[in-house]
Design a protein around this motif. Structure first.
Motif, PDB file in Angstrom:
ATOM      1  N   ILE A   1       0.841  -1.213   0.000  1.00 43.36           N
ATOM      2  CA  ILE A   1       0.000   0.000   0.000  1.00 43.36           C
ATOM      3  C   ILE A   1       0.862   1.245   0.000  1.00 43.36           C
ATOM      4  O   ILE A   1       0.563   2.238  -0.670  1.00 43.36           O
ATOM      5  CB  ILE A   1      -0.945  -0.012   1.222  1.00 43.36           C
ATOM      6  CG1 ILE A   1      -1.913  -1.194   1.131  1.00 43.36           C
ATOM      7  CG2 ILE A   1      -1.724   1.298   1.316  1.00 43.36           C
ATOM      8  CD1 ILE A   1      -2.838  -1.324   2.321  1.00 43.36           C
ATOM      9  N   ARG A   2       1.995   1.169   0.737  1.00 45.27           N
ATOM     10  CA  ARG A   2       2.894   2.326   0.800  1.00 45.27           C
ATOM     11  C   ARG A   2       3.456   2.655  -0.563  1.00 45.27           C
ATOM     12  O   ARG A   2       3.565   3.825  -0.952  1.00 45.27           O
ATOM     13  CB  ARG A   2       4.011   2.034   1.801  1.00 45.27           C
ATOM     14  CG  ARG A   2       4.990   3.198   2.001  1.00 45.27           C
ATOM     15  CD  ARG A   2       6.058   2.844   3.017  1.00 45.27           C
ATOM     16  NE  ARG A   2       6.828   1.690   2.560  1.00 45.27           N
ATOM     17  CZ  ARG A   2       7.779   1.098   3.295  1.00 45.27           C
ATOM     18  NH1 ARG A   2       8.043   1.533   4.511  1.00 45.27           N
ATOM     19  NH2 ARG A   2       8.450   0.058   2.821  1.00 45.27           N
ATOM     20  N   ASP A   3       3.816   1.609  -1.340  1.00 46.50           N
ATOM     21  CA  ASP A   3       4.384   1.829  -2.678  1.00 46.50           C
ATOM     22  C   ASP A   3       3.336   2.410  -3.623  1.00 46.50           C
ATOM     23  O   ASP A   3       3.627   3.307  -4.424  1.00 46.50           O
ATOM     24  CB  ASP A   3       4.912   0.505  -3.239  1.00 46.50           C
ATOM     25  CG  ASP A   3       6.061  -0.058  -2.402  1.00 46.50           C
ATOM     26  OD1 ASP A   3       6.829   0.766  -1.856  1.00 46.50           O
ATOM     27  OD2 ASP A   3       6.161  -1.286  -2.278  1.00 46.50           O
TER      28      ASP A   3
ATOM     29  N   MET B   1       3.652   6.074  -5.451  1.00 47.66           N
ATOM     30  CA  MET B   1       3.578   6.249  -6.902  1.00 47.66           C
ATOM     31  C   MET B   1       2.433   7.188  -7.282  1.00 47.66           C
ATOM     32  O   MET B   1       2.583   8.023  -8.187  1.00 47.66           O
ATOM     33  CB  MET B   1       3.394   4.895  -7.574  1.00 47.66           C
ATOM     34  CG  MET B   1       4.606   3.967  -7.436  1.00 47.66           C
ATOM     35  SD  MET B   1       4.342   2.349  -8.189  1.00 47.66           S
ATOM     36  CE  MET B   1       4.255   2.809  -9.916  1.00 47.66           C
ATOM     37  N   ALA B   2       1.296   7.054  -6.588  1.00 41.87           N
ATOM     38  CA  ALA B   2       0.173   7.946  -6.867  1.00 41.87           C
ATOM     39  C   ALA B   2       0.530   9.392  -6.540  1.00 41.87           C
ATOM     40  O   ALA B   2       0.199  10.320  -7.290  1.00 41.87           O
ATOM     41  CB  ALA B   2      -1.059   7.507  -6.059  1.00 41.87           C
TER      42      ALA B   2
ATOM     43  N   ARG C   1       3.726  15.400 -10.343  1.00 40.18           N
ATOM     44  CA  ARG C   1       4.322  15.593 -11.675  1.00 40.18           C
ATOM     45  C   ARG C   1       3.347  16.268 -12.634  1.00 40.18           C
ATOM     46  O   ARG C   1       3.726  17.127 -13.415  1.00 40.18           O
ATOM     47  CB  ARG C   1       4.754  14.239 -12.237  1.00 40.18           C
ATOM     48  CG  ARG C   1       5.538  14.325 -13.540  1.00 40.18           C
ATOM     49  CD  ARG C   1       6.094  12.966 -13.928  1.00 40.18           C
ATOM     50  NE  ARG C   1       5.010  12.045 -14.267  1.00 40.18           N
ATOM     51  CZ  ARG C   1       4.449  11.977 -15.476  1.00 40.18           C
ATOM     52  NH1 ARG C   1       4.834  12.794 -16.435  1.00 40.18           N
ATOM     53  NH2 ARG C   1       3.508  11.106 -15.711  1.00 40.18           N
ATOM     54  N   ARG C   2       2.085  15.896 -12.541  1.00 38.38           N
ATOM     55  CA  ARG C   2       1.078  16.429 -13.468  1.00 38.38           C
ATOM     56  C   ARG C   2       0.420  17.656 -12.830  1.00 38.38           C
ATOM     57  O   ARG C   2      -0.734  17.623 -12.401  1.00 38.38           O
ATOM     58  CB  ARG C   2       0.059  15.356 -13.804  1.00 38.38           C
ATOM     59  CG  ARG C   2       0.696  14.126 -14.445  1.00 38.38           C
ATOM     60  CD  ARG C   2      -0.288  12.973 -14.517  1.00 38.38           C
ATOM     61  NE  ARG C   2      -1.459  13.307 -15.292  1.00 38.38           N
ATOM     62  CZ  ARG C   2      -1.515  13.300 -16.614  1.00 38.38           C
ATOM     63  NH1 ARG C   2      -0.423  12.953 -17.322  1.00 38.38           N
ATOM     64  NH2 ARG C   2      -2.611  13.607 -17.251  1.00 38.38           N
TER      65      ARG C   2
ATOM     66  N   MET D   1      -3.830   1.964  -7.663  1.00 36.13           N
ATOM     67  CA  MET D   1      -2.952   3.121  -7.838  1.00 36.13           C
ATOM     68  C   MET D   1      -3.724   4.305  -8.419  1.00 36.13           C
ATOM     69  O   MET D   1      -3.592   5.435  -7.955  1.00 36.13           O
ATOM     70  CB  MET D   1      -1.784   2.755  -8.757  1.00 36.13           C
ATOM     71  CG  MET D   1      -0.756   3.883  -8.909  1.00 36.13           C
ATOM     72  SD  MET D   1       0.557   3.484 -10.057  1.00 36.13           S
ATOM     73  CE  MET D   1      -0.318   3.567 -11.618  1.00 36.13           C
ATOM     74  N   PHE D   2      -4.549   4.016  -9.433  1.00 36.46           N
ATOM     75  CA  PHE D   2      -5.310   5.096 -10.052  1.00 36.46           C
ATOM     76  C   PHE D   2      -6.391   5.632  -9.094  1.00 36.46           C
ATOM     77  O   PHE D   2      -6.643   6.834  -9.045  1.00 36.46           O
ATOM     78  CB  PHE D   2      -5.935   4.605 -11.364  1.00 36.46           C
ATOM     79  CG  PHE D   2      -5.010   4.721 -12.530  1.00 36.46           C
ATOM     80  CD1 PHE D   2      -5.064   5.810 -13.379  1.00 36.46           C
ATOM     81  CD2 PHE D   2      -4.043   3.753 -12.783  1.00 36.46           C
ATOM     82  CE1 PHE D   2      -4.197   5.930 -14.454  1.00 36.46           C
ATOM     83  CE2 PHE D   2      -3.181   3.861 -13.850  1.00 36.46           C
ATOM     84  CZ  PHE D   2      -3.243   4.957 -14.700  1.00 36.46           C
ATOM     85  N   ILE D   3      -7.032   4.721  -8.361  1.00 40.00           N
ATOM     86  CA  ILE D   3      -8.053   5.167  -7.409  1.00 40.00           C
ATOM     87  C   ILE D   3      -7.411   5.975  -6.289  1.00 40.00           C
ATOM     88  O   ILE D   3      -7.958   6.984  -5.829  1.00 40.00           O
ATOM     89  CB  ILE D   3      -8.824   3.957  -6.841  1.00 40.00           C
ATOM     90  CG1 ILE D   3      -9.708   3.346  -7.930  1.00 40.00           C
ATOM     91  CG2 ILE D   3      -9.689   4.373  -5.658  1.00 40.00           C
ATOM     92  CD1 ILE D   3     -10.424   2.078  -7.517  1.00 40.00           C
ATOM     93  N   THR D   4      -6.222   5.554  -5.833  1.00 38.77           N
ATOM     94  CA  THR D   4      -5.502   6.310  -4.798  1.00 38.77           C
ATOM     95  C   THR D   4      -5.133   7.699  -5.312  1.00 38.77           C
ATOM     96  O   THR D   4      -5.231   8.700  -4.590  1.00 38.77           O
ATOM     97  CB  THR D   4      -4.236   5.568  -4.363  1.00 38.77           C
ATOM     98  OG1 THR D   4      -4.583   4.260  -3.901  1.00 38.77           O
ATOM     99  CG2 THR D   4      -3.497   6.316  -3.274  1.00 38.77           C
TER     100      THR D   4
END
Length: 461
Positions: free
Chosen positions: A3-5, A9-10, A16-17, A380-383
């Motif tokens: 979960i931490r990773d 990443m999220a 970045r964006r 990842m996308f939901i996070t």
């Protein structure tokens, strides 16, 4: 992946964006702020109006009056027996029933407050004014939230207590008549109107002074006047909070004990007259009793017990219920506006996240080749979408406080005590809507990203 990773990443993608993140946060923050401010304005207005209503209508009080029954002739027993009288008038509000009410659970105070009529007051320096007479136990005034501005209650016969309004607008006869003549001859003269209004709120120093009650008999061709013996002003009540002198001058009250009222009635009886100056009930009964309850939650319970004594009982809770219904409608309408804004914001998030999915196909493909499964990519996308919602919610909270500050400045002194505030319980509501909007908006892009074919994505890029 842990979960931490996934969270890291999220977060990197959100940082970045910057343009996409800024646009999504702005939409969510506006919707979140709209919900928080709308709910807060509704609650602030409700608190303000409720306080104003409470000043005129006490929510923790019950008004008790005689109930229905088979009335006896003239309200008096045909026999000398008190029991017989009670049987004839089962709804009579008697001293015995008052004692029962005083002993009920959750009753803080129960005392008669009987309207005895309007009388003319005359000071020792010949100033006059009209006032409403209420017969009550003067020692019980403080139990009903009355505060003394000067002095206090006195049990001596002939002692009275005035409310603040009764000290305003006392004018001598000559000045009063001149003003009436001027207003009659020139009713549109603004200077005369202003002079009369100014005199109407002019206070008189009556504490520890004596006043007299003046009564006139108009039943004869030549009206006769009688003055009572001097009454000592033992105390003056403070004016209601938030009420100016002009409003206070319309409510002039003299509080006197039953003993003083009886003495006054005897003094002001005219020869060959059957009409009493004061409207007093027969001895041992009351026309009105006010009951104060220790908690508004027990109002209906106490009311039901009082009604079992064949008495009428009414409260002012309907005022509160009406206000609650009106403000609930306002809150629902405001909530609907905020939700609509969040729906618009969610569309922008879906578009932005879908574009992000298309642009990041190579990254998704590499993650799958390295062993990431569909669930991890979806998470990842939901996070990432939840982070956008969280950041937008935090920005919305900041916006809501700024908006409330601006509203308070705009209202200023015109609000007459109205102060907008944000209850802490509204913040989680706004934040929850913001995060929920982010998560729901990220579901479709997350599913789309998780279904990306790894080898095809790598070959295309």
């Amino acid at each position: 992946m842990k979960i931490r990773d996934i969270s890291r990443m999220a977060w990197e993608q959100v940082k970045r964006r910057k343009v996409v993140t800024g646009l999504c946060m702005t939409g969510i923050s506006i919707g979140c702020a709209a919900i928080i401010v709308a709910l807060s304005v509704g609650q602030s207005a409700q608190v303000y109006v409720t306080e104003q209503v409470n000043q005129s209508f006490k929510m923790d009080e019950i008004m008790v009056s005689p109930g229905g029954g088979i009335p006896s002739n003239g309200g008096k027993s045909a026999t000398a027996s008190g029991d017989a009288n009670e049987n004839l008038d089962p709804g009579k509000l008697t001293k015995q029933k008052l004692e029962i009410i005083q002993g009920l659970n959750h009753v803080k105070a129960a005392s008669p407050f009987q309207e005895a009529g309007y009388l003319q007051v005359m000071t020792m320096d010949n100033k006059i004014g009209d006032a409403r007479v209420i017969v009550a136990d003067l020692q019980m005034l403080t139990a009903y939230d009355h505060k003394f501005k000067q002095g206090g209650a006195n049990d001596q016969v002939g002692s009275i207590v005035l409310n603040y309004g009764a000290t305003l607008g006392l004018i001598d006869l000559e000045t009063r008549q001149k003003l009436y003549d001027k207003m009659g001859s020139d009713p549109f003269n603004q200077d005369v109107q202003d002079q009369y209004r100014q005199l109407s709120i002019q206070p008189s120093e009556l504490y520890r002074k004596q006043i007299q009650i003046q009564a006139q008999d108009y039943s004869t061709t030549t009206p006769t006047t009688k003055l009572s013996s001097p009454l000592q002003v033992s105390g003056i009540l403070a004016g209601p909070k938030g009420v100016d002198d002009m409003q206070a001058s319309y409510d002039k009250i003299i509080y006197m004990s039953p003993e003083t009222a009886v003495q006054l009635q005897k003094e002001l009886v005219f020869d060959n007259s059957t009409t009493s100056v004061l409207n007093l009930p027969e001895e041992g009964s009351y026309s009105s009793v006010t009951v104060k309850v220790d908690d508004v939650a027990y109002i209906k319970q106490v009311e039901q017990m009082i009604q079992k004594l064949s008495l009428n009982a009414s409260d002012n809770l309907y005022q509160q219920d009406m206000l609650k219904e009106q403000f609930d409608m306002i809150k629902m309408a405001a909530l609907g506006i905020g939700v609509f804004i969040l729906i618009i914001a969610s569309i922008s998030i879906i578009v932005a996240m879908t574009m992000s999915t298309h642009q990041r196909r190579r990254q998704i493909g590499i993650m799958k080749v390295l062993g990431a499964n569909m669930g991890q990519i979806r998470n990842m996308f939901i996070t990432e979408a939840a982070l956008l919602g969280l950041l937008g919610g935090l920005l919305g909270v900041l916006f809501s406080y700024l908006i409330v500050m601006v509203l308070n400045k705009l209202v200023g002194s015109a609000g007459q005590g109205l102060n907008f505030f944000i209850p802490l319980m509204n913040l989680p509501v706004g934040m929850s809507f913001a995060i929920m909007t982010g998560v729901l908006s990220g579901i479709y892009p997350a599913i789309s990203a998780s279904r990306t074919d790894a080898l095809t994505a790598i070959k295309r890029d």
